[in-house]
Design a protein around this motif. Structure first.
Motif, short mmCIF file in Angstrom:
data_model
loop_
_atom_site.label_atom_id
_atom_site.label_comp_id
_atom_site.label_asym_id
_atom_site.label_seq_id
_atom_site.Cartn_x
_atom_site.Cartn_y
_atom_site.Cartn_z
N UNK A 31 6.81 52.86 41.17
CA UNK A 31 7.58 52.64 42.38
C UNK A 31 7.81 53.95 43.10
N UNK A 33 10.62 55.89 45.92
CA UNK A 33 11.89 55.85 46.63
C UNK A 33 11.86 56.88 47.75
N UNK A 35 14.41 59.25 50.31
CA UNK A 35 15.73 59.81 50.46
C UNK A 35 15.81 60.63 51.75
N UNK A 42 23.47 66.23 50.21
CA UNK A 42 22.69 65.84 49.05
C UNK A 42 21.79 64.66 49.43
N UNK A 43 20.76 64.43 48.65
CA UNK A 43 19.85 63.31 48.97
C UNK A 43 20.58 61.98 48.96
N UNK A 45 19.93 57.88 49.16
CA UNK A 45 18.91 56.86 48.96
C UNK A 45 18.73 56.02 50.21
N UNK A 48 13.63 51.59 48.17
CA UNK A 48 12.72 51.62 47.03
C UNK A 48 11.60 50.62 47.29
N UNK A 98 10.69 59.72 34.70
CA UNK A 98 10.94 60.88 35.53
C UNK A 98 10.48 60.65 36.96
N UNK A 99 11.41 60.87 37.90
CA UNK A 99 11.05 60.79 39.31
C UNK A 99 10.52 62.14 39.77
N UNK B 35 19.01 67.37 38.31
CA UNK B 35 17.95 68.00 39.10
C UNK B 35 18.40 69.39 39.54
N UNK B 45 13.21 67.74 38.55
CA UNK B 45 13.82 67.01 37.44
C UNK B 45 14.03 67.94 36.25
N UNK B 48 16.99 63.63 31.67
CA UNK B 48 17.68 62.36 31.88
C UNK B 48 18.36 61.93 30.59
N UNK B 56 14.18 61.93 28.64
CA UNK B 56 13.04 62.51 29.35
C UNK B 56 13.42 63.92 29.75
N UNK B 94 21.97 55.93 37.81
CA UNK B 94 21.38 54.62 38.12
C UNK B 94 21.51 53.75 36.88
N UNK B 97 16.03 50.03 36.73
CA UNK B 97 15.35 49.38 37.84
C UNK B 97 15.98 49.57 39.20
N UNK B 98 17.13 50.18 39.25
CA UNK B 98 17.81 50.31 40.53
C UNK B 98 17.74 51.73 41.07
N UNK B 99 18.22 51.87 42.30
CA UNK B 99 18.13 53.14 42.99
C UNK B 99 18.98 54.21 42.33
N UNK B 100 18.55 55.44 42.52
CA UNK B 100 19.34 56.58 42.08
C UNK B 100 20.36 56.93 43.16
N UNK B 102 22.86 60.04 44.22
CA UNK B 102 23.11 61.44 43.95
C UNK B 102 24.57 61.82 44.21
N UNK B 103 25.04 62.76 43.41
CA UNK B 103 26.33 63.36 43.68
C UNK B 103 26.18 64.46 44.70
#
Lengths: 111, 111
Positions: A31, A33, A35, A42-43, A45, A48, A98-99, B35, B45, B48, B56, B94, B97-100, B102-103
């Motif tokens: 997949x 995504x 941003x 910050x990024x 979202x 996706x 890992x993205x 990150x 990255x 995780x 990872x 996250x 399966x869902x979006x990340x 970010x802080x």
């Protein structure tokens, strides 16, 4: 080496013009995504994409995932000054969690 | 519902020192990624965490380590700081399966 490339690196457009950024991966992605990161922020979202050939729209933004799931694009119609920022794609490979973030496209909109 | 929070917002250290950064994930999220974002670059990255274990890891030296607690919050530790470690450190959370999300990041400056 760099896993995900984006072009262009920078783009200046007049307000009202369209904008497109392209994302290319060296490997097939499960997949992708997108941003947006404003200067100093910050990024955030945006969307996706999971399916081959998938197209999604959010108001003036259109996102596309390539048939081979190795490339993607983001198109903004009739840019506004609020669209200013850097747009990143982030791809998830079929193996691992890992993205890989792209190099980003910095968009400047000239009023 | 609070989003992802990080502390501190800014930090200045000298070479050779050690630093600990903290992250609280968005409610309902169980996976935390860290990150490093150098100026003008995309996020890279680091690693995780899921179920309190490192799942990872990116291409970062062992000086970078982390931890996840039972409440899903996480810490990033960097030992023997180098000038090149100066960057924005982002935490993203996250669930499968869902979006990340970010802080806001921690801006680390190493002098």
């Amino acid at each position: 080496g760099q896993q995900v490339m984006q072009i262009p690196q920078y783009q200046h457009v007049q307000e009202g013009e369209d904008f497109t950024t392209y994302c290319n991966s060296s490997t097939t992605l499960s997949n992708i995504q997108w941003y947006k990161q404003r200067p100093g922020g910050h990024p955030v979202f945006l969307i996706q994409l999971v399916k081959s050939g998938e197209v999604k729209k959010q108001k003036r933004l259109t996102f596309q995932f390539g048939e081979a799931k190795k490339n993607s694009s983001l198109h903004i119609t009739a840019t506004q000054t609020t669209d200013v920022g850097t747009y990143f794609c982030a791809g998830l490979r079929n193996t691992g969690n890992q993205f890989y973030f792209g190099t980003g496209t910095s968009l400047t909109v000239i009023p | 519902d609070a989003g992802v929070t990080q502390s501190p917002t800014h930090l200045i250290k000298t070479r050779g020192q050690q630093v600990t950064l903290r992250c609280s994930p968005k409610s309902g999220h169980d996976t935390v990624s860290w990150y490093q974002q150098a100026l003008g670059q995309g996020p890279q990255f680091i690693f995780q965490y899921y179920e309190e274990e490192e799942r990872q890891r990116g291409n970062f030296p062992d000086r970078f380590s982390g931890h996840q607690f039972p409440n899903y919050s996480s810490e990033l530790n960097v030992n023997a700081l180098l000038l090149g470690d100066s960057a924005l450190y982002l935490c993203a959370s996250r669930t499968l399966g869902l979006a990340q999300f970010f802080g806001p990041g921690t801006r680390l400056t190493v002098l």
